[in-house]
Design a protein around this motif. Sequence first.
Motif, PDB file in Angstrom:
ATOM      1  N   GLY A 172       0.803  -1.219   0.000  1.00 19.94           N
ATOM      2  CA  GLY A 172       0.000   0.000   0.000  1.00 19.94           C
ATOM      3  C   GLY A 172       0.834   1.267   0.000  1.00 19.94           C
ATOM      4  N   LEU A 173       2.011   1.204  -0.595  1.00 14.05           N
ATOM      5  CA  LEU A 173       2.910   2.364  -0.629  1.00 14.05           C
ATOM      6  C   LEU A 173       2.622   3.215  -1.861  1.00 14.05           C
ATOM      7  N   LYS A 174       2.371   4.491  -1.648  1.00 13.29           N
ATOM      8  CA  LYS A 174       2.189   5.424  -2.757  1.00 13.29           C
ATOM      9  C   LYS A 174       3.494   6.186  -2.941  1.00 13.29           C
ATOM     10  N   TYR A 175       3.943   6.245  -4.190  1.00 16.69           N
ATOM     11  CA  TYR A 175       5.241   6.857  -4.461  1.00 16.69           C
ATOM     12  C   TYR A 175       5.216   7.657  -5.754  1.00 16.69           C
ATOM     13  N   ARG A 176       6.247   8.471  -5.925  1.00 20.80           N
ATOM     14  CA  ARG A 176       6.365   9.313  -7.104  1.00 20.80           C
ATOM     15  C   ARG A 176       7.719   9.037  -7.757  1.00 20.80           C
ATOM     16  N   VAL A 177       7.732   8.998  -9.082  1.00 21.01           N
ATOM     17  CA  VAL A 177       8.955   8.731  -9.845  1.00 21.01           C
ATOM     18  C   VAL A 177       9.587  10.054 -10.268  1.00 21.01           C
ATOM     19  N   LEU A 178      10.842  10.251  -9.873  1.00 21.03           N
ATOM     20  CA  LEU A 178      11.556  11.470 -10.265  1.00 21.03           C
ATOM     21  C   LEU A 178      12.410  11.269 -11.503  1.00 21.03           C
ATOM     22  N   SER A 179      12.807  10.032 -11.746  1.00 19.09           N
ATOM     23  CA  SER A 179      13.658   9.742 -12.896  1.00 19.09           C
ATOM     24  C   SER A 179      13.429   8.304 -13.324  1.00 19.09           C
ATOM     25  N   GLU A 180      13.406   8.082 -14.633  1.00 22.49           N
ATOM     26  CA  GLU A 180      13.224   6.721 -15.150  1.00 22.49           C
ATOM     27  C   GLU A 180      14.103   6.527 -16.377  1.00 22.49           C
ATOM     28  N   SER A 181      14.740   5.374 -16.471  1.00 25.85           N
ATOM     29  CA  SER A 181      15.664   5.083 -17.562  1.00 25.85           C
ATOM     30  C   SER A 181      14.967   4.469 -18.760  1.00 25.85           C
ATOM     31  N   GLU A 182      15.729   4.244 -19.793  1.00 27.58           N
ATOM     32  CA  GLU A 182      15.270   3.431 -20.916  1.00 27.58           C
ATOM     33  C   GLU A 182      15.095   1.993 -20.420  1.00 27.58           C
ATOM     34  N   PRO A 183      14.362   1.151 -21.166  1.00 31.43           N
ATOM     35  CA  PRO A 183      14.199  -0.239 -20.727  1.00 31.43           C
ATOM     36  C   PRO A 183      15.436  -1.087 -21.038  1.00 31.43           C
ATOM     37  N   TYR A 184      15.701  -2.008 -20.156  1.00 32.27           N
ATOM     38  CA  TYR A 184      16.738  -3.026 -20.337  1.00 32.27           C
ATOM     39  C   TYR A 184      16.072  -4.381 -20.152  1.00 32.27           C
ATOM     40  N   PHE A 185      16.523  -5.392 -20.890  1.00 34.08           N
ATOM     41  CA  PHE A 185      15.931  -6.709 -20.704  1.00 34.08           C
ATOM     42  C   PHE A 185      16.112  -7.177 -19.270  1.00 34.08           C
ATOM     43  N   ASP A 186      15.160  -7.977 -18.814  1.00 32.52           N
ATOM     44  CA  ASP A 186      15.152  -8.474 -17.439  1.00 32.52           C
ATOM     45  C   ASP A 186      16.353  -9.388 -17.200  1.00 32.52           C
ATOM     46  N   LEU A 187      16.527  -9.792 -15.934  1.00 30.33           N
ATOM     47  CA  LEU A 187      17.649 -10.632 -15.562  1.00 30.33           C
ATOM     48  C   LEU A 187      17.712 -11.891 -16.436  1.00 30.33           C
ATOM     49  N   ALA A 188      18.910 -12.388 -16.626  1.00 34.84           N
ATOM     50  CA  ALA A 188      19.126 -13.518 -17.521  1.00 34.84           C
ATOM     51  C   ALA A 188      19.404 -14.802 -16.745  1.00 34.84           C
TER      52      ALA A 188
END
Length: 280
Positions: A193-209
């Motif tokens: 139930g945590l409400k949060y705000r995004v200040l910065s977001e990167s380009e996508p990278y593939f998930d863990l391998a």
Amino acid sequence: METTLKSLIFAWALFASALSHAAAPYAFGVLNQRSLQATAVYWNPILNYVSARSGVPLELHIGRTANETTDRVVAGRLDFAYTNHLFTPKRAALGWRVLARQDSRGIRGQIVVREDSPARSLKDLTGQSVAFPNPYAFVGYYVPYDALLRAGVRVTPLFSGNQEAAMGQLMSGQVAAAGVNHQVMADFARRNGLKYRVLSESEPYFDLAVMASPRVSEADGEKVRQAFVGMIDDPEGRRVLKAAAQAIGLGKSRGFVFADDADYTNYRAFFRHTRVPVNE
């Protein structure tokens, strides 16, 4: 007669030793993103399934922290790993190969604050404490910390041990912000139930391998790859994935898809240009 008996005993001992060696499971390390208990609850059923379908026995190995798990990989103590910590220049030279990855649209590094935080931009974090999972984390540390450095923002990094520990510090108000994997953050926030705000977001990278050590044969590696990739098309595989996801409160299950080293080109490109000192 005595000589013959001794020869038979010796031959049987060699045969028994060979059987014992063949039956020994491969050590499969999983990068710590959640608690040790949650990691085990999620991964043990999956590895049991893959072992049964592939005929290649796998055993879960987890360090106390993500750093420790990665150090075991680098030290040659693991045979397979689910990780994205092996794309730095020195670790890439170890020769681990990519087999598969979770089927998602990719993961993004974020810098997040609680919804009630006065911070509206990265500049507002100047001089503040920011939680990160560990100094090896790609989208949880390198990517968001690089964003801070490029914005000219100096903060005090605090390392929590894993992704959810950093999020817990944010939720409790111990830090002003956290560097996170956007996917793990969304799951954590929904459960808590945590409400949060995004200040910065990167380009996508593939998930863990899912990766294999150079000492794992091509044949065994391919069997493991096919078992992971085939889970989503097998009713039993889908059941295992769904139950594992539900066990740790994930909103939906995620299967695995074929992957190879080329899928992680942007990881390597990042490390060529990052302003963050690389920990290897």
